[in-house]
Design a protein around this motif. Structure first.
Motif, PDB file in Angstrom:
ATOM      1  N   ARG A   1       0.837  -1.210   0.000  1.00 12.37           N
ATOM      2  CA  ARG A   1       0.000   0.000   0.000  1.00 12.37           C
ATOM      3  C   ARG A   1       0.871   1.259   0.000  1.00 12.37           C
ATOM      4  O   ARG A   1       0.533   2.256  -0.639  1.00 12.37           O
ATOM      5  CB  ARG A   1      -0.928  -0.001   1.214  1.00 12.37           C
TER       6      ARG A   1
ATOM      7  N   PRO B   1      -1.155   4.472  -9.028  1.00 15.44           N
ATOM      8  CA  PRO B   1      -2.536   4.702  -9.458  1.00 15.44           C
ATOM      9  C   PRO B   1      -3.049   3.584 -10.351  1.00 15.44           C
ATOM     10  O   PRO B   1      -2.318   3.062 -11.196  1.00 15.44           O
ATOM     11  CB  PRO B   1      -2.441   6.024 -10.235  1.00 15.44           C
TER      12      PRO B   1
ATOM     13  N   TYR C   1      -3.727   0.982  -4.158  1.00 14.52           N
ATOM     14  CA  TYR C   1      -3.594   2.450  -4.146  1.00 14.52           C
ATOM     15  C   TYR C   1      -4.703   3.057  -3.296  1.00 14.52           C
ATOM     16  O   TYR C   1      -5.883   2.762  -3.479  1.00 14.52           O
ATOM     17  CB  TYR C   1      -3.681   2.965  -5.571  1.00 14.52           C
ATOM     18  N   SER C   2      -4.321   3.906  -2.350  1.00 14.75           N
ATOM     19  CA  SER C   2      -5.276   4.431  -1.377  1.00 14.75           C
ATOM     20  C   SER C   2      -4.814   5.794  -0.879  1.00 14.75           C
ATOM     21  O   SER C   2      -3.761   6.305  -1.273  1.00 14.75           O
ATOM     22  CB  SER C   2      -5.373   3.469  -0.179  1.00 14.75           C
TER      23      SER C   2
ATOM     24  N   SER D   1      -1.405   5.498   0.481  1.00 16.39           N
ATOM     25  CA  SER D   1      -0.375   5.518  -0.571  1.00 16.39           C
ATOM     26  C   SER D   1      -0.027   6.951  -0.947  1.00 16.39           C
ATOM     27  O   SER D   1       1.151   7.311  -1.089  1.00 16.39           O
ATOM     28  CB  SER D   1      -0.870   4.779  -1.819  1.00 16.39           C
TER      29      SER D   1
ATOM     30  N   PHE E   1     -11.065   9.308  -1.533  1.00 13.91           N
ATOM     31  CA  PHE E   1     -11.027   7.852  -1.361  1.00 13.91           C
ATOM     32  C   PHE E   1     -12.096   7.355  -0.388  1.00 13.91           C
ATOM     33  O   PHE E   1     -12.142   6.156  -0.090  1.00 13.91           O
ATOM     34  CB  PHE E   1      -9.654   7.419  -0.850  1.00 13.91           C
TER      35      PHE E   1
ATOM     36  N   ARG F   1     -14.834   4.331  -2.486  1.00 11.90           N
ATOM     37  CA  ARG F   1     -14.056   3.969  -3.665  1.00 11.90           C
ATOM     38  C   ARG F   1     -14.921   3.710  -4.901  1.00 11.90           C
ATOM     39  O   ARG F   1     -14.460   3.865  -6.032  1.00 11.90           O
ATOM     40  CB  ARG F   1     -13.190   2.743  -3.376  1.00 11.90           C
TER      41      ARG F   1
ATOM     42  N   GLU G   1      -8.837   6.335  -7.471  1.00 10.12           N
ATOM     43  CA  GLU G   1      -7.715   5.399  -7.547  1.00 10.12           C
ATOM     44  C   GLU G   1      -6.962   5.450  -8.873  1.00 10.12           C
ATOM     45  O   GLU G   1      -5.925   4.799  -9.008  1.00 10.12           O
ATOM     46  CB  GLU G   1      -8.161   3.971  -7.259  1.00 10.12           C
TER      47      GLU G   1
END
Length: 287
Positions: A161, A166, A171-172, A175, A231, A234, A268
């Motif tokens: 993570r 991307p 991916y968050s 990140s 985010f 999602r 994302e």
């Protein structure tokens, strides 16, 4: 008092039994018993005499010992009362010489107190339990506390993570925070056999190097809150999540248009550069 053989599970177990201690699962305690791995971590930290270091969760002091041998100034955060007792005995000479400071209690709370009362160190590292790793690292970044270099040993899932790109499933918001503040380099993986007790997951050591162009935006706190909001759901589009954050549909469309971002995309797939530009556009249009 002489410390135990940190490479020997049998001796570590004996020390705990003799003192009536036990490993606390709730603290995610596992000792790194591979001396080569410990040496590689110290090498990646790139320390020299008088380098100031924060260590999270020293346990019985295997890494602490190596840092003190290199004449670093170490501040360690430990929550386990049994370990605290032994650390004070093992490193009493260093405590008296003011080369080793032991902060007792929850690191999530105590690092903030320490940051107010003492200079921010050059290095930050630890074998971080799953349940605190992301929170601890994100908190320091959000509080604008950064270190020249960090080396974290974390569950591989967390490491993925940290460095996720991307468009990937990992991916968050976490990140984005990590890569906004630091250049991130995976160092090496560690199977469960490198630890005692043996965990059921693999770990990864990761190097963070402070970015020089940080924060690279007009309003860092706005960026932090905005990217977290993007985010928050999602499955929702950038437009929907941003509208919830700005509480203004018209402004949302104006901002996305000015920033050149497709309202129907999801967070994302956005790069950090796109998010920074979006944050700056919000700042400009809101005045």
């Amino acid at each position: 008092m002489k410390h135990p053989d940190y490479n020997s599970p049998a001796e570590l177990k004996k020390i705990l039994e003799e003192n009536g201690f036990s490993m606390q699962k709730k603290f995610g305690q596992n000792f790194l018993i591979n001396p080569d791995a410990r040496s590689k971590i110290i090498q990646a930290l790139d320390v020299k005499e008088n380098t100031s270091v924060w260590e999270i969760g020293p346990g019985l002091g295997s890494m602490t010992s190596e840092l003190l041998d290199k004449k670093c100034n170490v501040t360690a955060f430990e929550i386990d009362k049994g370990f605290i007792q032994l650390l004070k005995e093992y490193f009493s000479d260093y405590i008296q010489a003011e080369k080793f400071t032991l902060i007792e209690g929850d690191a999530i709370k105590n690092w903030k107190i320490q940051a107010k009362n003492a200079p921010i160190p050059e290095r930050f590292f630890g074998n971080l339990p799953y349940n605190i790793a992301a929170t601890l690292i994100a908190d320091t970044i959000e509080q604008n506390i950064r270190f020249e270099k960090c080396v974290f040993t974390v569950q591989k899932e967390v490491a993925l993570r940290m460095a996720a790109k991307p468009g990937s499933a990992d991916y968050s918001s976490f990140s984005v925070l990590c890569q906004w503040a630091y250049d991130i380099k995976p160092l090496f993986d560690l199977s469960g056999s490198n630890f005692w007790p043996k965990p059921n997951v693999d770990s990864r050591a990761v190097l963070f190097t402070r970015k020089e162009d940080f924060p690279n935006c007009k309003n860092p706190q706005l960026f932090i809150k905005m990217q977290r909001a993007l985010f928050s759901s999602r499955r929702k589009t950038v437009r929907n999540n941003l509208a919830g954050f700005l509480n203004n549909n018209e402004l949302t469309l104006s901002v996305l248009n000015a920033a050149g971002i497709d309202p129907m995309k999801r967070a994302e797939v956005l790069t950090i550069e796109q998010m920074l530009h979006l944050s700056d556009t919000i700042q400009s249009l809101r005045g």
